[in-house]
Design an enzyme around this catalytic site. Structure first.
Site, PDB file in Angstrom:
ATOM      1  N   ASN A   7      -7.762  -2.384  14.167  1.00 39.78           N
ATOM      2  CA  ASN A   7      -9.176  -2.558  13.783  1.00 39.78           C
ATOM      3  C   ASN A   7      -9.357  -3.737  12.823  1.00 39.78           C
ATOM      4  OD1 ASN A   7      -8.092  -1.594  11.428  1.00 39.78           O
ATOM      5  ND2 ASN A   7      -9.387   0.218  11.271  1.00 39.78           N
ATOM      6  N   ASP A  14       0.839  -1.199   0.000  1.00 40.60           N
ATOM      7  CA  ASP A  14       0.000   0.000   0.000  1.00 40.60           C
ATOM      8  C   ASP A  14       0.877   1.253   0.000  1.00 40.60           C
ATOM      9  OD1 ASP A  14       0.965  -0.350   2.596  1.00 40.60           O
ATOM     10  OD2 ASP A  14      -0.984  -0.783   3.457  1.00 40.60           O
ATOM     11  N   HIS A  56      -7.529  -4.337  10.041  1.00 34.41           N
ATOM     12  CA  HIS A  56      -7.213  -4.146   8.616  1.00 34.41           C
ATOM     13  C   HIS A  56      -5.952  -4.908   8.218  1.00 34.41           C
ATOM     14  CE1 HIS A  56      -4.816  -0.159   9.436  1.00 34.41           C
ATOM     15  NE2 HIS A  56      -3.945  -1.104   9.184  1.00 34.41           N
ATOM     16  N   GLU A  58      -9.683  -1.240   5.228  1.00 35.37           N
ATOM     17  CA  GLU A  58     -10.347  -0.905   6.481  1.00 35.37           C
ATOM     18  C   GLU A  58     -11.617  -1.742   6.646  1.00 35.37           C
ATOM     19  OE1 GLU A  58      -8.616   0.653   8.473  1.00 35.37           O
ATOM     20  OE2 GLU A  58      -8.365   2.786   8.080  1.00 35.37           O
TER      21      GLU A  58
HETATM   22  C1  GLP Z   1      -0.476   0.191   8.717  1.00 41.52           C
HETATM   23  C2  GLP Z   1      -0.176  -0.521   7.373  1.00 41.52           C
HETATM   24  C3  GLP Z   1      -0.415  -1.973   7.492  1.00 41.52           C
HETATM   25  C4  GLP Z   1       0.150  -2.432   8.818  1.00 41.52           C
HETATM   26  C5  GLP Z   1      -0.710  -1.917   9.942  1.00 41.52           C
HETATM   27  C6  GLP Z   1      -0.186  -2.233  11.316  1.00 41.52           C
HETATM   28  O1  GLP Z   1      -1.348   1.220   8.652  1.00 41.52           O
HETATM   29  N1  GLP Z   1      -0.846  -0.018   6.227  1.00 41.52           N
HETATM   30  O2  GLP Z   1       0.179  -2.657   6.390  1.00 41.52           O
HETATM   31  O3  GLP Z   1       0.165  -3.819   8.877  1.00 41.52           O
HETATM   32  O4  GLP Z   1      -1.043  -0.595   9.740  1.00 41.52           O
HETATM   33  O5  GLP Z   1       0.849  -1.370  11.666  1.00 41.52           O
HETATM   34  P1  GLP Z   1       1.832  -1.607  12.881  1.00 41.52           P
HETATM   35  O6  GLP Z   1       2.625  -2.798  12.536  1.00 41.52           O
HETATM   36  O7  GLP Z   1       2.651  -0.371  12.955  1.00 41.52           O
HETATM   37  O8  GLP Z   1       0.975  -1.813  14.075  1.00 41.52           O
END
Ligand code: GLP
Length: 246
Positions: A135, A67, A137, A142
């Site tokens: 959440n 992404d 995702h 989302e």
């Molecule tokens: C982000 C990314 C995701 C990631 C998630 C968790 O927003 N777009 O690919 O897996 O949120 O992030 P973190 O590992 O910092 O908790």
């Protein structure tokens, strides 16, 4: 059913994830699906260590981003392309030319999404690293995302914007829109490796693995993939029945 490994800490998660990347590379896979956020940081450090000590080479591999934020200037340190450059490419023997991702600065975002969808499909990703949002995702899909969606523009929830505000100077700076591979895009990878670290992920992980497959928790779509490894530390696994783990 996903293979779940409950590991003592983030370091053990990183080593286990690196082992799975190494296995994919040794098996001949050259397309790696990379995630951003804090969860894979240790994995990238571990891969860098293995390259530095001659135990691994990623030369000739290509990295594909899950992404990207929309609208950040290309030199912004939080574009996911830059994050992957910094955390993985610059510390290994991956060629910077071999990092692929959606262009969040494209004039026509729908067209860019379609272009990237095609690029990822043609790549056949051998192993895709994933984190999970608090959440539920995956990528930036989302809650409410159709599970058959492909790469597209998504508007972030306020919860995700506030979760990611720590990477920016202020919460207002977090972009409102992103380009993300869809659940259907992600499911095309040969193997999925989901990393979950910290108690903040416990509810989402439990919903993803033990709840219904539903757009309310996009990560639950992993239940439909035949080759998923979930690597969780003890705190992230706190909501899961003991019988699931190894
Ligand atoms: C982000 C990314 C995701 C990631 C998630 C968790 O927003 N777009 O690919 O897996 O949120 O992030 P973190 O590992 O910092 O908790």
């Amino acid at each position: 059913m996903p293979v779940l490994r409950v590991l003592p800490d983030a370091g053990a998660v990183a080593r286990a994830a690196a082992d799975l990347v190494v296995a994919a590379v040794r098996a001949g896979s050259t397309s790696l699906g990379v995630a951003t956020g804090s969860s894979p940081q240790g994995t990238y450090a571990e891969l860098a260590r293995r390259v530095a000590t001659g135990r691994l080479s990623l030369a000739g591999c290509r990295a594909y981003l899950l992404d990207e934020y929309v609208g950040l200037p290309p030199e912004h340190p939080q574009t996911y392309r830059r994050v992957i450059r910094r955390e993985l490419v610059d510390r290994t023997d991956l060629d910077p030319e071999d990092v692929h991702g959606p262009d969040g600065g494209a004039a026509d975002l729908a067209q860019e999404a379609a272009r990237y969808e095609e690029e990822v499909s043609a790549a056949s990703i051998g192993v895709q690293l994933l984190g999970i949002g608090s959440n539920g995702h995956i990528g930036f899909n989302e809650p409410g995302s159709p599970l058959d969606a492909v790469t597209r523009v998504v508007e972030l929830t306020e919860r995700t914007r506030s979760d990611n505000a720590r990477f920016f100077a202020s919460g207002d700076e977090v972009p409102r829109h992103v380009l993300t591979q869809g659940p259907a895009t992600i499911l095309r990878a040969e193997r999925l490796v989901l990393l979950a670290i910290g108690e903040r992920k416990a509810d989402a992980l439990a919903a993803a693995l033990t709840g219904p497959v539903t757009p309310d928790c996009p990560a639950s779509v992993l239940q439909r993939h035949p080759d998923v490894h979930v690597l969780a530390d003890r705190t992230a696994a706190a909501g899961l029945p003991v019988s699931l783990g190894t």
